[in-house]
Design an enzyme around this catalytic site. Structure first.
Site, mmCIF file in Angstrom:
data_model
loop_
_atom_site.group_PDB
_atom_site.id
_atom_site.type_symbol
_atom_site.label_atom_id
_atom_site.label_comp_id
_atom_site.label_asym_id
_atom_site.label_seq_id
_atom_site.Cartn_x
_atom_site.Cartn_y
_atom_site.Cartn_z
ATOM 1 N N LYS A 190 -55.244 3.358 108.948
ATOM 2 C CA LYS A 190 -55.310 2.227 108.016
ATOM 3 C C LYS A 190 -54.201 1.215 108.305
ATOM 4 O O LYS A 190 -53.028 1.481 108.072
ATOM 5 C CB LYS A 190 -55.169 2.688 106.558
ATOM 6 C CG LYS A 190 -55.573 1.548 105.613
ATOM 7 C CD LYS A 190 -55.039 1.668 104.224
ATOM 8 C CE LYS A 190 -53.639 1.160 104.070
ATOM 9 N NZ LYS A 190 -53.475 -0.292 104.296
ATOM 10 N N GLU A 264 -41.802 7.439 108.885
ATOM 11 C CA GLU A 264 -40.841 6.534 109.508
ATOM 12 C C GLU A 264 -40.639 5.400 108.523
ATOM 13 O O GLU A 264 -41.545 4.598 108.300
ATOM 14 C CB GLU A 264 -41.387 6.053 110.864
ATOM 15 C CG GLU A 264 -40.290 5.557 111.775
ATOM 16 C CD GLU A 264 -40.164 4.060 111.712
ATOM 17 O OE1 GLU A 264 -39.294 3.600 110.929
ATOM 18 O OE2 GLU A 264 -40.912 3.386 112.388
ATOM 19 N N CYS A 298 -37.637 -2.235 111.047
ATOM 20 C CA CYS A 298 -36.963 -1.174 110.299
ATOM 21 C C CYS A 298 -35.626 -0.824 110.933
ATOM 22 O O CYS A 298 -34.707 -0.400 110.245
ATOM 23 C CB CYS A 298 -37.856 0.051 110.210
ATOM 24 S SG CYS A 298 -38.601 0.448 111.786
ATOM 25 N N GLU A 395 -32.374 -2.246 102.011
ATOM 26 C CA GLU A 395 -33.107 -2.895 103.088
ATOM 27 C C GLU A 395 -33.673 -4.228 102.584
ATOM 28 O O GLU A 395 -34.338 -4.274 101.560
ATOM 29 C CB GLU A 395 -34.263 -1.992 103.548
ATOM 30 C CG GLU A 395 -35.011 -2.565 104.724
ATOM 31 C CD GLU A 395 -36.057 -1.615 105.287
ATOM 32 O OE1 GLU A 395 -36.884 -1.108 104.505
ATOM 33 O OE2 GLU A 395 -36.052 -1.384 106.499
HETATM 34 P P1 NAI Z 1 -45.579 -0.544 102.052
HETATM 35 O O1 NAI Z 1 -44.838 0.702 102.318
HETATM 36 O O2 NAI Z 1 -46.177 -0.764 100.714
HETATM 37 O O3 NAI Z 1 -46.755 -0.730 103.129
HETATM 38 C C1 NAI Z 1 -46.908 0.011 104.310
HETATM 39 C C2 NAI Z 1 -48.315 0.565 104.414
HETATM 40 O O4 NAI Z 1 -48.521 1.535 103.389
HETATM 41 C C3 NAI Z 1 -49.435 -0.466 104.242
HETATM 42 O O5 NAI Z 1 -50.489 -0.142 105.113
HETATM 43 C C4 NAI Z 1 -49.843 -0.265 102.792
HETATM 44 O O6 NAI Z 1 -51.167 -0.659 102.528
HETATM 45 C C5 NAI Z 1 -49.708 1.244 102.652
HETATM 46 N N1 NAI Z 1 -49.537 1.746 101.290
HETATM 47 C C6 NAI Z 1 -49.018 1.087 100.205
HETATM 48 N N2 NAI Z 1 -49.008 1.899 99.130
HETATM 49 C C7 NAI Z 1 -49.523 3.086 99.534
HETATM 50 C C8 NAI Z 1 -49.751 4.333 98.872
HETATM 51 N N3 NAI Z 1 -49.443 4.517 97.604
HETATM 52 N N4 NAI Z 1 -50.280 5.352 99.584
HETATM 53 C C9 NAI Z 1 -50.584 5.197 100.896
HETATM 54 N N5 NAI Z 1 -50.391 4.047 101.555
HETATM 55 C C10 NAI Z 1 -49.858 2.995 100.898
HETATM 56 O O7 NAI Z 1 -44.589 -1.743 102.396
HETATM 57 P P2 NAI Z 1 -44.609 -3.237 101.779
HETATM 58 O O8 NAI Z 1 -44.809 -3.214 100.313
HETATM 59 O O9 NAI Z 1 -45.551 -4.028 102.582
HETATM 60 O O10 NAI Z 1 -43.105 -3.673 102.088
HETATM 61 C C11 NAI Z 1 -42.075 -3.363 101.166
HETATM 62 C C12 NAI Z 1 -40.785 -3.041 101.879
HETATM 63 O O11 NAI Z 1 -40.968 -1.909 102.693
HETATM 64 C C13 NAI Z 1 -40.287 -4.105 102.824
HETATM 65 O O12 NAI Z 1 -39.568 -5.076 102.159
HETATM 66 C C14 NAI Z 1 -39.444 -3.290 103.766
HETATM 67 O O13 NAI Z 1 -38.171 -3.109 103.214
HETATM 68 C C15 NAI Z 1 -40.142 -1.955 103.832
HETATM 69 N N6 NAI Z 1 -40.987 -1.809 105.029
HETATM 70 C C16 NAI Z 1 -40.560 -1.002 106.032
HETATM 71 C C17 NAI Z 1 -41.303 -0.892 107.192
HETATM 72 C C18 NAI Z 1 -40.861 -0.048 108.319
HETATM 73 O O14 NAI Z 1 -41.261 -0.308 109.447
HETATM 74 N N7 NAI Z 1 -40.109 0.986 108.100
HETATM 75 C C19 NAI Z 1 -42.530 -1.649 107.377
HETATM 76 C C20 NAI Z 1 -42.952 -2.411 106.229
HETATM 77 C C21 NAI Z 1 -42.170 -2.493 105.120
#
Ligand code: NAI
Ligand code: MG
Length: 485
Positions: A190, A264, A298, A395
């Protein structure tokens, strides 16, 4: 063409990447069992270009019924085809996918930039080539697993549910799919809701590669779709990259089930500059470490530690260099800093800019113009930041760097390790012994020395503490998809 404008320095004429060759469908369906299928409930959402807020395509919103179909297809492909196929044959499909990605590299790079906002220079030179390289690298391992893990009888796990973020959309898809397939698993992936298009293009490539149906399924949607995948009873493993909050939620929801998990998550990397460092290279490394991909990384070097004796010169050079960075149209080859990925993310960054000022850190931003439309943020420094500041601990995921100084090695190690995260770090010094001393004491999955943000498929990547667990890339990345005796 280069011209000198005495007010703002060097100006480049625009060199915008052509988009005429890009063919986007009006509407993208779910990729299940080798076909594009309409979602059961017929719902779609829009993905936009964050640099101009224009609609790009409608994308299917998968709900539980669609997730069930995708997992069923992945299970059937695993049981009937993929787990039975000779490993060398599996490898051939991965090689084929890698080559097709290379053939369509330009198209993929332009779409990545349009859908996510990152500069074309990055999607062209980093994201897409690295994504293809991951497939090449893991293709080579497919029939050599018994040599990778001698006397351990490596066996695939089964069906993997993989959830990826928006900062490196195609690259993260490759990080997830390539090792899973090489080790004999099938997957349901996804992508993130703001950047689904290159994963759907990858679905087209997978069709073209004639990969057996159901080995890779790609379903689109937001958090609820991800949660339905995590909670599906017939999933054997979840691989997640994204926020620490969602990582924790996933860990809770699969507790007590036999599902395996790799996470991650976020980071707050320290980039440490010693007095004996090559200063100009270090400044370039700092710029690359935090402003690369708008800080949507990240492992971004979001905390800078400068040894006191060189603090003034490093900060002066850093400010000068920041003034030359070009913020704007990500399709322009001159652009250094593209668009922030979404309105939400820009709001998060702006919230932290306010928090930093309220906490008493001194804000410096380059004076460049930013486009009126779209989501943009100037490269930003917070000087005189302190350990307790939220801008140092949390972050931000934007082009925002918190700067501190230090005197001794012990002090900087303690400060650098003092966050909830532990994904990466950087050290700049002339002395090899200092590098070795630091790398053994830093609680970070990757420590770069005299460089930053360098990636290679052969090198494992992953975190300590709240940055997650499990490794992706290299030999370690294989074991995350294997059961072993
Ligand atoms: P997120 O963690 O919500 O999104 C990442 C993925 O998880 C997306 O595909 C999203 O649809 C999915 N997702 C969201 N809620 C879920 C759930 N309950 N169960 C399963 N999958 C779920 O990240 P978001 O809201 O886009 O970004 C928020 C913060 O997260 C950013 O400001 C940043 O600090 C951090 N982040 C870190 C990343 C990394 O590479 N470690 C990448 C993206 C965001
Ligand atoms: Mg988009």
């Amino acid at each position: 063409m280069l011209s000198l404008d005495f007010k703002s320095g060097w100006n480049y004429a625009p060199a915008t990447e052509d988009t005429k060759h890009i063919q986007l469908k009006e509407q993208y369906d779910l990729f299940i069992d080798g076909r594009f299928e309409k979602p059961e409930k017929g719902k779609y959402f829009s993905t936009i270009n964050p640099s101009n807020e224009e609609h790009l395509a409608k994308v299917a919103l998968a709900d539980t019924a669609d997730v069930n179909k995708a997992v069923k297809a992945a299970r059937a492909a695993y049981t009937n085809v993929w787990s039975k196929m000779p490993a060398a044959e599996r490898g051939k499909y991965l090689f084929r996918i890698a080559r097709l990605m290379q053939e369509r590299a330009r198209e993929l790079a332009v779409i990545e930039t349009m859908d996510g906002g990152k500069p074309i220079r990055e999607s062209r030179d980093i994201d897409i080539p690295l994504a293809a390289n991951h497939f090449f690298y893991y293709a080579g391992w497919a029939d050599k697993l018994q040599y990778a893990f001698p006397n351990r009888k490596p066996q695939p796990i089964g069906v993997a549910g993989q959830i990826i973020p928006w900062n490196f959309p195609l690259l993260m898809a490759a990080w997830k799919i390539a090792p899973a397939l090489a080790t004999g698993n099938t997957v349901v992936l996804k992508p993130a809701e703001t950047t689904p298009l290159t994963a759907l293009k990858l679905a087209e490539i997978i069709q073209e590669s004639e990969l057996p149906h159901g080995v890779v399924n790609i379903i689109t949607g937001a958090g609820a779709t991800g949660a339905a995948l995590v909670n599906h009873p017939d999933i054997n493993k979840i691989a997640f990259t994204g926020s620490t909050d969602v990582g924790k939620l996933i860990q809770k929801s699969i507790a007590g089930t036999p599902k395996k998990l790799t996470l991650e998550l976020g980071g707050k990397a320290a980039n440490i500059i010693f007095e004996d460092a090559p200063i100009d290279q270090a400044v370039e490394g700092i710029i690359n470490g935090i402003f690369f991909n708008q800080g949507h990384v990240c492992c971004a070097g979001s905390r800078l530690f400068i040894q006191e004796g060189v603090a003034d010169i490093v900060i002066r050079k850093l400010k000068d260099r920041m003034e030359t960075l070009i913020v704007g149209n990500p399709l322009d080859k001159n652009t250094d800093i593209g668009a922030i990925n979404s309105k939400n993310q820009l709001e998060t960054i702006n919230k932290y800019l306010k928090i930093g000022k309220d906490e008493g850190a001194e804000l410096f931003q380059s004076s460049c113009d930013i486009p009126k439309k779209g989501f943009f943020c100037r490269p930003t420094l917070f000087l005189n930041a302190s350990q307790s500041h939220r801008i140092v601990q949390e972050e931000i995921f934007g082009p925002v760097l918190a700067v501190q100084t230090f005197r001794t090695v012990e002090e900087v190690i303690e400060k650098a390790n003092n966050t909830p995260y532990g994904l990466s770090a950087g050290v700049w010094t002339d002395k090899g012994s200092k590098i070795f001393n630091l790398t053994t004491k830093m609680r970070a999955g990757v420590v770069w020395a005299n460089t930053f943000n360098k990636f290679d498929p052969a090198s494992p990547f992953g975190g300590y503490k709240e940055s997650g667990f499990g490794r992706e890339g290299g030999l370690h990345g294989l074991s995350a998809y294997l059961n072993m005796e």
